[in-house]
Write a protein that holds these residues in place. Structure first.
Motif, short mmCIF file in Angstrom:
data_model
loop_
_atom_site.label_atom_id
_atom_site.label_comp_id
_atom_site.label_asym_id
_atom_site.label_seq_id
_atom_site.Cartn_x
_atom_site.Cartn_y
_atom_site.Cartn_z
N TYR A 6 0.84 -1.18 0.00
CA TYR A 6 0.00 0.00 0.00
C TYR A 6 0.88 1.24 0.00
CZ TYR A 6 -3.45 -3.43 1.32
OH TYR A 6 -4.24 -4.55 1.34
N ARG A 7 0.37 2.30 -0.62
CA ARG A 7 1.08 3.58 -0.64
C ARG A 7 0.05 4.68 -0.40
NH1 ARG A 7 5.97 5.64 -2.82
NH2 ARG A 7 5.79 7.86 -3.31
N PHE A 8 0.31 5.50 0.59
CA PHE A 8 -0.57 6.60 0.93
C PHE A 8 0.20 7.90 0.73
CE2 PHE A 8 -2.04 2.93 3.32
CZ PHE A 8 -3.38 2.91 2.95
N SER A 36 11.83 5.92 9.07
CA SER A 36 11.80 7.11 8.23
C SER A 36 12.61 6.80 6.98
CB SER A 36 12.42 8.28 9.01
OG SER A 36 12.46 9.42 8.21
N ALA A 37 12.06 7.10 5.80
CA ALA A 37 12.74 6.83 4.53
C ALA A 37 12.16 7.74 3.46
CB ALA A 37 12.55 5.37 4.14
N PRO A 38 13.00 8.23 2.57
CA PRO A 38 12.49 9.09 1.49
C PRO A 38 11.44 8.35 0.66
CG PRO A 38 14.90 9.10 1.54
CD PRO A 38 14.45 8.03 2.48
N GLN A 39 10.25 8.90 0.62
CA GLN A 39 9.14 8.29 -0.12
C GLN A 39 8.37 9.35 -0.90
OE1 GLN A 39 8.40 4.79 0.08
NE2 GLN A 39 10.31 4.71 1.20
N GLY A 40 8.98 10.51 -1.12
CA GLY A 40 8.29 11.58 -1.82
C GLY A 40 7.07 12.09 -1.07
N GLY A 41 7.14 12.08 0.27
CA GLY A 41 6.03 12.53 1.10
C GLY A 41 4.99 11.47 1.38
N CYS A 43 3.70 7.39 2.57
CA CYS A 43 3.93 6.30 3.51
C CYS A 43 3.68 5.01 2.75
CB CYS A 43 2.97 6.42 4.70
SG CYS A 43 3.05 5.02 5.84
N THR A 44 4.69 4.13 2.72
CA THR A 44 4.52 2.85 2.05
C THR A 44 4.47 1.74 3.10
OG1 THR A 44 6.90 2.56 1.73
CG2 THR A 44 5.67 3.62 -0.06
N ILE A 45 3.62 0.76 2.82
CA ILE A 45 3.43 -0.35 3.75
C ILE A 45 3.49 -1.65 2.97
CG2 ILE A 45 1.89 -1.41 5.44
CD1 ILE A 45 0.55 1.40 5.71
N GLU A 46 4.37 -2.55 3.41
CA GLU A 46 4.44 -3.89 2.82
C GLU A 46 4.05 -4.89 3.89
OE1 GLU A 46 7.57 -6.01 0.08
OE2 GLU A 46 8.13 -6.27 2.18
N ILE A 47 3.11 -5.75 3.56
CA ILE A 47 2.60 -6.74 4.50
C ILE A 47 2.89 -8.13 3.95
CG2 ILE A 47 0.54 -7.66 5.64
CD1 ILE A 47 -0.66 -4.76 5.01
N LYS A 48 3.51 -8.95 4.76
CA LYS A 48 3.68 -10.38 4.45
C LYS A 48 2.84 -11.13 5.46
CE LYS A 48 8.04 -9.85 2.23
NZ LYS A 48 9.42 -10.16 2.09
N THR A 49 1.82 -11.84 4.97
CA THR A 49 0.86 -12.47 5.87
C THR A 49 0.62 -13.93 5.50
OG1 THR A 49 -1.38 -12.36 6.76
CG2 THR A 49 -1.08 -11.56 4.49
N ALA A 50 0.39 -14.71 6.53
CA ALA A 50 0.03 -16.11 6.35
C ALA A 50 -1.47 -16.25 6.10
CB ALA A 50 0.43 -16.92 7.58
N HIS A 66 -3.66 5.28 8.26
CA HIS A 66 -3.16 6.47 7.57
C HIS A 66 -3.98 7.71 7.95
CE1 HIS A 66 -1.33 9.08 4.66
NE2 HIS A 66 -2.51 9.34 4.14
N GLN A 67 -5.27 7.57 8.06
CA GLN A 67 -6.10 8.71 8.45
C GLN A 67 -5.75 9.21 9.85
OE1 GLN A 67 -10.10 7.32 7.81
NE2 GLN A 67 -10.08 7.90 5.66
N ARG A 68 -5.41 8.29 10.75
CA ARG A 68 -5.05 8.68 12.12
C ARG A 68 -3.71 9.40 12.18
NH1 ARG A 68 -6.65 3.70 13.36
NH2 ARG A 68 -4.58 2.89 13.84
#
Length: 104
Positions: A6-8, A36-41, A43-50, A66-68
């Motif tokens: 996901y990318r917000f 904290s990482a440069p992401q052009g403003g 927030c990126t989220i990577e999920i690995k799930t079973a 993200h809204q919070r």
């Protein structure tokens, strides 16, 4: 395992430089790495799930997070072993709060 990404865009809250890990991957739990990482403003989220096939639920939980927090230039990695949405939200909030409290 399923991987979801996901990318917000247009976050407004920057995080301190020190990365944090909260939670433990185990039965019914998850681990969150936030940094904290440069992401052009964004927030990126990577999920690995079973727990395969829960993309819409993950998306709803990530949008709520993200809204919070409205994080900018943040990268989050989640390793999940079947945590409930409430536990996911709790761990994400815990990770952000830990970063903000431990900031110099």
């Amino acid at each position: 395992m399923e991987t979801l990404e996901y990318r917000f865009e247009n976050g407004t809250r920057a995080l301190p430089a020190q990365p944090q890990v909260v939670g433990v991957v185990g039965s019914g739990n998850l681990e969150v790495l936030i940094e904290s990482a440069p992401q052009g403003g964004a927030c990126t989220i990577e999920i690995k799930t079973a727990a395969i096939g829960f993309g819409p639920t993950w998306q709803a939980v990530m949008q709520d997070f993200h809204q919070r927090w409205q994080l900018a230039d943040a990268r989050i990695a989640i390793n999940d072993m079947g945590a409930t949405p409430a536990v996911v939200s709790l761990r994400l909030d815990q990770a952000v709060e830990t970063m903000l409290v431990s900031a110099p």
